[in-house]
Motif scaffolding. Structure first.
Motif, short mmCIF file in Angstrom:
data_model
loop_
_atom_site.label_atom_id
_atom_site.label_comp_id
_atom_site.label_asym_id
_atom_site.label_seq_id
_atom_site.Cartn_x
_atom_site.Cartn_y
_atom_site.Cartn_z
N VAL A 47 8.72 46.55 -13.00
CA VAL A 47 8.80 47.84 -13.75
C VAL A 47 9.48 48.97 -12.72
O VAL A 47 9.07 49.12 -11.70
CB VAL A 47 7.63 48.03 -14.38
CG1 VAL A 47 6.42 48.75 -13.49
CG2 VAL A 47 7.97 49.37 -15.63
N ALA A 60 7.44 53.83 -11.15
CA ALA A 60 7.00 53.11 -10.39
C ALA A 60 7.04 53.89 -9.13
O ALA A 60 7.88 54.55 -8.65
CB ALA A 60 7.73 51.73 -10.05
N LEU A 112 3.37 51.58 -17.40
CA LEU A 112 4.02 50.97 -16.68
C LEU A 112 3.51 49.27 -16.58
O LEU A 112 4.42 48.55 -16.35
CB LEU A 112 3.91 51.13 -15.29
CG LEU A 112 4.41 52.55 -14.57
CD1 LEU A 112 3.94 52.97 -13.33
CD2 LEU A 112 6.00 52.40 -14.72
#
Length: 129
Positions: A47, A60, A112
């Motif tokens: 991600v 991220a 996420l």
């Protein structure tokens, strides 16, 4: 019915910028969780960033401060602005989306770790040193 199509990938040198776009069609719900993922051969999909309708984006750690995710006010185009690119940013980038019917007084999680229901076919990004 929902279709996502990525564009904007290419080959650039370290330190340069690229802007990826994802056009979405066939959706009916106004509440969404969308994002970008990337993958290289031999590794799992990673991600990059996600954003929720009416919410703040989440990035991220590897791209935070360099990438920016956004959605236009018509909710039909997802953009990933990538700055100060590094060789480790190389990979196939996919946009993903999931939608929910808006319900008064309710909410849904977009993080996420969220799973997407719809995916594009990907666009290639290559960063050379």
């Amino acid at each position: 019915q929902v279709q996502l199509v990525e564009s904007g990938g290419g080959s650039v040198r370290t330190g340069r910028s690229l802007t990826l776009s994802c056009t979405v069609s066939g959706y009916h719900e106004s509440d969404y969780c969308v994002g970008w993922w990337r993958q290289v051969p031999g590794k799992s999909r990673e991600v990059v960033a996600v954003i929720k309708s009416g919410g703040a984006p989440d990035y991220a750690p590897s791209v935070q401060g360099r990438f920016s995710i956004s959605v236009d006010n018509h909710k039909d185009t997802l953009t990933l602005q990538m700055n100060n690119l590094r060789p480790e940013d190389t990979g196939t980038y996919y946009c993903g989306a999931t939608y929910h019917l808006p319900v008064s007084g309710s909410s849904f999680t977009c993080s996420l770790r969220s799973g997407m229901e719809y995916w594009g076919k990907g666009t290639e990004v290559t960063i050379s040193s």
